[in-house]
Design a protein around this motif. Sequence first.
Motif, PDB file in Angstrom:
ATOM      1  N   LEU A  28       0.830  -1.195   0.000  1.00  0.00           N
ATOM      2  CA  LEU A  28       0.000   0.000   0.000  1.00  0.00           C
ATOM      3  C   LEU A  28       0.870   1.252   0.000  1.00  0.00           C
ATOM      4  O   LEU A  28       0.645   2.188  -0.772  1.00  0.00           O
ATOM      5  N   THR A  29       1.871   1.257   0.838  1.00  0.00           N
ATOM      6  CA  THR A  29       2.802   2.379   0.872  1.00  0.00           C
ATOM      7  C   THR A  29       3.425   2.585  -0.498  1.00  0.00           C
ATOM      8  O   THR A  29       3.473   3.694  -1.023  1.00  0.00           O
ATOM      9  N   TYR A  30       3.872   1.484  -1.054  1.00  0.00           N
ATOM     10  CA  TYR A  30       4.484   1.532  -2.369  1.00  0.00           C
ATOM     11  C   TYR A  30       3.549   2.150  -3.403  1.00  0.00           C
ATOM     12  O   TYR A  30       3.920   3.026  -4.184  1.00  0.00           O
ATOM     13  N   LYS A  34       3.703   5.770  -5.341  1.00  0.00           N
ATOM     14  CA  LYS A  34       3.775   5.774  -6.799  1.00  0.00           C
ATOM     15  C   LYS A  34       2.715   6.684  -7.421  1.00  0.00           C
ATOM     16  O   LYS A  34       2.965   7.357  -8.413  1.00  0.00           O
ATOM     17  N   ASP A  35       1.516   6.698  -6.814  1.00  0.00           N
ATOM     18  CA  ASP A  35       0.447   7.523  -7.352  1.00  0.00           C
ATOM     19  C   ASP A  35       0.694   9.015  -7.120  1.00  0.00           C
ATOM     20  O   ASP A  35       0.122   9.868  -7.800  1.00  0.00           O
ATOM     21  N   LEU A  36       1.532   9.337  -6.143  1.00  0.00           N
ATOM     22  CA  LEU A  36       1.850  10.751  -5.898  1.00  0.00           C
ATOM     23  C   LEU A  36       2.985  11.242  -6.785  1.00  0.00           C
ATOM     24  O   LEU A  36       3.144  12.437  -7.033  1.00  0.00           O
ATOM     25  N   THR A  42       6.190  13.237  -2.361  1.00  0.00           N
ATOM     26  CA  THR A  42       6.268  11.977  -1.634  1.00  0.00           C
ATOM     27  C   THR A  42       5.158  11.980  -0.585  1.00  0.00           C
ATOM     28  O   THR A  42       4.541  13.010  -0.323  1.00  0.00           O
ATOM     29  N   MET A  43       4.931  10.838   0.044  1.00  0.00           N
ATOM     30  CA  MET A  43       3.954  10.777   1.125  1.00  0.00           C
ATOM     31  C   MET A  43       4.350  11.734   2.256  1.00  0.00           C
ATOM     32  O   MET A  43       3.490  12.346   2.878  1.00  0.00           O
ATOM     33  N   ASN A  44       5.636  11.813   2.514  1.00  0.00           N
ATOM     34  CA  ASN A  44       6.104  12.744   3.544  1.00  0.00           C
ATOM     35  C   ASN A  44       5.709  14.178   3.221  1.00  0.00           C
ATOM     36  O   ASN A  44       5.182  14.891   4.074  1.00  0.00           O
ATOM     37  N   ASP A  45       5.983  14.580   1.982  1.00  0.00           N
ATOM     38  CA  ASP A  45       5.580  15.918   1.559  1.00  0.00           C
ATOM     39  C   ASP A  45       4.090  16.102   1.779  1.00  0.00           C
ATOM     40  O   ASP A  45       3.646  17.091   2.354  1.00  0.00           O
ATOM     41  N   TYR A  46       3.327  15.136   1.289  1.00  0.00           N
ATOM     42  CA  TYR A  46       1.877  15.259   1.356  1.00  0.00           C
ATOM     43  C   TYR A  46       1.393  15.394   2.796  1.00  0.00           C
ATOM     44  O   TYR A  46       0.519  16.196   3.096  1.00  0.00           O
TER      45      TYR A  46
END
Lengths: 158, 158
Positions: A28-30, A34-36, A42-46
């Motif tokens: 899921l993380t992966y 990838k969708d971002l 990145t997820m961190n940015d988001y």
Amino acid sequence: METETATRWLTDAEQCAWRTHLEVNRLLTYQLEKDLQPFGLTMNDYEILVNLSESEDVRMRMSDLASATLQSKSRLSHQITRMENAHLVRRENCDTDRRGLYAVLTDHGMEMMRKVAPHHVASVRRHFIDLLSPDALMELDKALKPVAEHLRGQRGRP
Amino acid sequence: METETATRWLTDAEQCAWRTHLEVNRLLTYQLEKDLQPFGLTMNDYEILVNLSESEDVRMRMSDLASATLQSKSRLSHQITRMENAHLVRRENCDTDRRGLYAVLTDHGMEMMRKVAPHHVASVRRHFIDLLSPDALMELDKALKPVAEHLRGQRGRP
DNA sequence: CCTAAGAAGTTGAATGGCGAACTAACTTGG
DNA sequence: CCAAGTTAGTTCGCCATTCAACTTCTTAGG
């Protein structure tokens, strides 16, 4: 005399559930990452963007942001520097404590948020939420809440 | 005329469940990692050890190991190099395919496994398994299995 | 007050992680 | 049997993360 207690290994069912949980997390993380990617986030940015956009005056103290996102101060500092270079946030001095800094969402950051959020939400739905029945989702939340509680209690410094 | 469909935002219940899930994952990973630290291992290391120790002749081809652990070939290669330096595994040539390599668990790696496994299992129990009722655990597994299925289908190359 | 302890953040070096390009070896179709 | 395409694995270069100083400021005790 026995000095050590016998290990309680996982039963087959436990083992299976545990491995599923691990796998889902990983994949899921992966996938979300990838969708971002097309948006250069990145997820961190988001996560930073979400935190700031939900805060009063779209700003947060560095320390608060660090503990909200479970990052070390150092890591957050680097992270914010990168996002500052991308013009998503800016640093601003704090009037009441001259050591302190705010991370502030810029207009560009806000616009990015508006643009990306729908895609991210769609991604979360497609790969997770919509694959569970509303009922299962509620059960999952109910089951996991105490775990979160426990873990929050556990941890020293991130 | 509308060219874009309205975003289906998450309901409060969905949002809540999603955030709980994210949080649990983060904290759990953090905690398990921390509990392995005294032994000088990471979760990645541990996962490799598990895979090898469960394999015939305690060895696996690099490619198979990479796909079993959902890592890229590159990442696995680095990972094995680090573990080789720690004398936990060694590389061995493959007779039937001279391009190929086996990652082989060393005696020291095996011993490490025996020493660490009980602690790791205890950690998994303490921070996750034992906090859920057996019934909740089963439900969780049942709910997550299709998600894992879906995600496995999705992904291109890791 | 004034000093010592602690808190807020940053910095820089060392390490880890990852994609893209690369090498070497196997396979296959003409 | 050999050239073109595949497959196994490593290496290179860049970015992220961590750890340990370090600076600046605040606060509390004497």
